[in-house]
Design an enzyme around this catalytic site. Structure first.
Site, mmCIF file in Angstrom:
data_model
loop_
_atom_site.group_PDB
_atom_site.id
_atom_site.type_symbol
_atom_site.label_atom_id
_atom_site.label_comp_id
_atom_site.label_asym_id
_atom_site.label_seq_id
_atom_site.Cartn_x
_atom_site.Cartn_y
_atom_site.Cartn_z
ATOM 1 N N ARG A 257 19.382 30.436 -36.248
ATOM 2 C CA ARG A 257 20.690 29.739 -35.921
ATOM 3 C C ARG A 257 21.382 29.532 -35.130
ATOM 4 O O ARG A 257 21.834 30.656 -35.115
ATOM 5 C CB ARG A 257 21.334 30.581 -37.537
ATOM 6 N N HIS A 261 27.240 30.142 -38.465
ATOM 7 C CA HIS A 261 26.730 30.468 -39.660
ATOM 8 C C HIS A 261 27.945 28.582 -40.557
ATOM 9 O O HIS A 261 26.487 28.583 -41.417
ATOM 10 C CB HIS A 261 27.710 31.536 -40.704
ATOM 11 N N TYR A 270 30.338 38.378 -32.637
ATOM 12 C CA TYR A 270 29.020 39.600 -33.145
ATOM 13 C C TYR A 270 27.453 38.921 -31.809
ATOM 14 O O TYR A 270 26.891 39.546 -33.148
ATOM 15 C CB TYR A 270 28.538 39.453 -34.358
#
Length: 370
Positions: A257, A261, A270
């Site tokens: 990805r 998100h 992260y």
């Protein structure tokens, strides 16, 4: 007591199956069959249009036209490759991150974004497109797909279900129940896990100790396949064979990805930029384009034509979503039950009276100004 002999045919390969390397060159000795040239060109066209749709949806979110949008940039090969492998009679069961899969299946672009706009929960007719509702809760679409496929077989229909899920969804109980039922019933369902490395901010290493997510099918007696999820040709080949098998198959597609998100997420908290750069060099659209160009199938004129089509698609989406939605307050009560309860009828009548009074007051004010 005699023990059953393990079925080694259920095991995935040690390395992901592939037809194209990251630079677009063909993989020698692949067990997969390369799709026809027409299919490869269509895969490229749909991925280009899908990516432009995705970037446009992201922009519309920033402009306040969508409440939220989970980008699938980088995962186009999974969604386009799998959907184009479906037969017309098959059904798709998507998640919230699979809007590109929806438009590839023929769902109108604005209809695919209705849920994410905060309007209707479903902006298209599932029966017309053979696409179930987009599921926001993780993995709830997996038992839906199994139940549908099992029922279709009972009715004598030659129909398979393709259910899309992410790596995080494989940690949910719904997925395990669905795999168990699919294995017992031998339901014609293909579970396509788009393993993009993260369940929001949780990396795969903190979700499972399994060698691969594909290995999870073994415990349910389901054949499992590991495929390069950034290779559209390989995804198409694997899913085509799985759908035609008439049996449950678990496919893990390794992908990434690229964006956060959702627009509400800060991915830099992260993961680092070097990791993103690593995957940008394995871009699924560029990979297939390089392969087609090297074989003389994608010349500048064809590339320009596809880009122009993608821009027209994005412009039409902008025009539709930039128009304010027309809402009817009475819809709050129309679709709760097939037959409205007495309480709902009372509430609807109360709202109607309040709206009439509000309109009458506005008319009086206008008359006074005149």
């Amino acid at each position: 007591m005699a023990t059953a002999t393990p079925d080694r045919t259920l095991l995935p390969t040690e390395e992901p199956l592939a037809l194209l390397r990251p630079d677009g060159s063909a993989v020698e000795g692949s067990p997969l069959r390369m799709p026809d040239d027409e299919v490869l060109l269509e895969l490229h066209r749909r991925m280009v249009v899908g990516r432009r749709f995705d970037t446009q949806a992201t922009a519309l979110t920033r402009q306040g036209r969508l409440a939220v949008y989970p980008s699938s940039r980088g995962q186009e090969a999974c969604q386009v490759g799998a959907v184009l492998a479906m037969r017309e009679r098959d059904w798709l069961f998507p998640t919230y991150r699979d809007s590109v899969a929806l438009v590839t299946r023929g769902v109108p672009a604005a209809g695919a974004l209705t849920l994410l706009r905060g309007d209707w929960h479903l902006g298209y007719d599932p029966r017309e497109h053979r696409v179930g509702p987009q599921c926001t809760p993780l993995a709830t679409n997996t038992p839906h797909a199994v139940g549908f496929a099992h029922a279709a077989r009972y009715k004598g229909e030659d129909t398979a279900a393709l259910v899309l899920l992410g790596d995080g969804a494989t940690s949910e109980g719904d997925t395990h129940e669905a795999l168990n039922f699919a294995g017992v019933w031998k339901a014609p369902v293909v579970f396509l896990v788009q393993n993009n490395g993260y369940a929001i901010s949780v990396p795969l290493s903190k979700q499972t100790a399994a060698p691969t997510l594909a290995h999870k099918g073994i415990g349910y007696g389901i054949r499992s396949v590991l495929v390069d999820g950034n290779d559209a040709a390989a995804v198409h080949a694997v899913v085509s064979e799985a759908l035609a098998s008439g049996e449950p198959v678990l496919v893990e597609a390794l992908t990434y990805r690229i964006e956060a998100h959702t627009n509400a997420d800060d991915a830099s908290r992260y993961r680092d930029s070097a990791e993103v750069a690593h995957w940008l060099a394995r871009d699924p659209v560029d990979r297939l384009a390089s392969h087609l160009a090297s074989r003389g199938l994608l010349d500048p004129a064809r590339r320009d034509s596809v880009d122009a089509e993608a821009e027209e698609f994005a412009a039409a989406l902008r025009a539709e979503l930039n128009a304010d939605a027309r809402v009817d307050p009475a819809d709050l009560f129309r679709h709760v039950y097939a037959e409205p309860t007495a309480q709902l009828r009372e509430q609807a009548a109360m709202l109607a009276r309040e709206l009439d009074a509000e309109h009458s007051g506005a008319d009086d004010l206008d008359g006074g100004r005149a």
